[in-house]
Design a protein around this motif. Sequence first.
Motif, PDB file in Angstrom:
ATOM      1  N   THR A 239       0.680  -1.242   0.055  1.00  0.00           N
ATOM      2  CA  THR A 239       0.042  -0.133  -0.014  1.00  0.00           C
ATOM      3  C   THR A 239       0.864   1.122   0.036  1.00  0.00           C
ATOM      4  O   THR A 239       1.625   1.466   0.972  1.00  0.00           O
ATOM      5  CB  THR A 239      -0.903   0.031   1.266  1.00  0.00           C
ATOM      6  OG1 THR A 239      -1.853  -1.270   1.095  1.00  0.00           O
ATOM      7  CG2 THR A 239      -1.964   1.465   1.206  1.00  0.00           C
TER       8      THR A 239
ATOM      9  N   PRO B 275      -2.921   5.014   1.291  1.00  0.00           N
ATOM     10  CA  PRO B 275      -4.117   4.463   1.806  1.00  0.00           C
ATOM     11  C   PRO B 275      -5.414   4.775   1.258  1.00  0.00           C
ATOM     12  O   PRO B 275      -6.382   4.067   1.227  1.00  0.00           O
ATOM     13  CB  PRO B 275      -4.136   4.508   3.214  1.00  0.00           C
ATOM     14  CG  PRO B 275      -3.158   5.894   3.529  1.00  0.00           C
ATOM     15  CD  PRO B 275      -2.255   5.951   2.389  1.00  0.00           C
TER      16      PRO B 275
ATOM     17  N   LEU C 222      -8.638  -1.826   0.050  1.00  0.00           N
ATOM     18  CA  LEU C 222      -8.116  -0.496  -0.347  1.00  0.00           C
ATOM     19  C   LEU C 222      -9.165   0.624  -0.405  1.00  0.00           C
ATOM     20  O   LEU C 222     -10.247   0.257  -0.864  1.00  0.00           O
ATOM     21  CB  LEU C 222      -7.482  -0.532  -1.805  1.00  0.00           C
ATOM     22  CG  LEU C 222      -6.677   0.629  -2.251  1.00  0.00           C
ATOM     23  CD1 LEU C 222      -5.499   0.870  -1.163  1.00  0.00           C
ATOM     24  CD2 LEU C 222      -5.916   0.353  -3.714  1.00  0.00           C
TER      25      LEU C 222
ATOM     26  N   ARG D 131      -1.830   1.037  -4.672  1.00  0.00           N
ATOM     27  CA  ARG D 131      -1.044  -0.104  -4.104  1.00  0.00           C
ATOM     28  C   ARG D 131      -0.253  -0.517  -5.599  1.00  0.00           C
ATOM     29  O   ARG D 131      -0.441  -0.238  -6.476  1.00  0.00           O
ATOM     30  CB  ARG D 131      -1.974  -1.237  -3.877  1.00  0.00           C
ATOM     31  CG  ARG D 131      -2.695  -1.080  -2.515  1.00  0.00           C
ATOM     32  CD  ARG D 131      -3.404  -2.511  -2.157  1.00  0.00           C
ATOM     33  NE  ARG D 131      -3.891  -2.413  -0.831  1.00  0.00           N
ATOM     34  CZ  ARG D 131      -4.861  -2.925  -0.262  1.00  0.00           C
ATOM     35  NH1 ARG D 131      -5.551  -3.819  -1.142  1.00  0.00           N
ATOM     36  NH2 ARG D 131      -4.952  -2.867   0.855  1.00  0.00           N
TER      37      ARG D 131
END
Length: 115
Positions: free
Chosen positions: A22, A25, A81, A87
Motif C-alpha cells: 500500500t 491508503p 483499499l 497499491r
Amino acid sequence: MITLAILAVLTLQNEGGLVVETIQPGTGATASARSKVEIDYTVRSEDGKTLASSIDRGLPIWMDLADPKTLPLWRRGIAGLKVGGRRKLSATPFWYGGEAKQPALIVFVTVRSVK
C-alpha cells in the motif's frame, strides 16, 4: 545540506507470489471482496516497460471483485483499499493467469470509486 527521501510503505503483504504494497491508503469508501470498483492501473514488466495502462488511454475500468472470472490478482490486490488509495502489486503468473515460465508483473492500481 543533506536531503533524505523516504518512501513509506504503509502495508506489505506477501501471499505466495503476490506482494501487495500500500503506497497511499486513501480516504474514501473501502473496496470489499464483493465490491464493484473503478480503477486506474498500469502494468509493467520486471524491467519497467509499460505493458498496459488505463491512464495512458485515459479510460479507467470497472470490475466486479465478486465475479469469479476476475483475476485473483485484482481480487486480492484491491480488496481493503479505499477510494484514492494506491497499491503496488508484484505478481507471479499464477495471480494473473499467465504461464508458469512467464515473468512476474508489477501492477500499480488506484481506486477511483466503489459501489
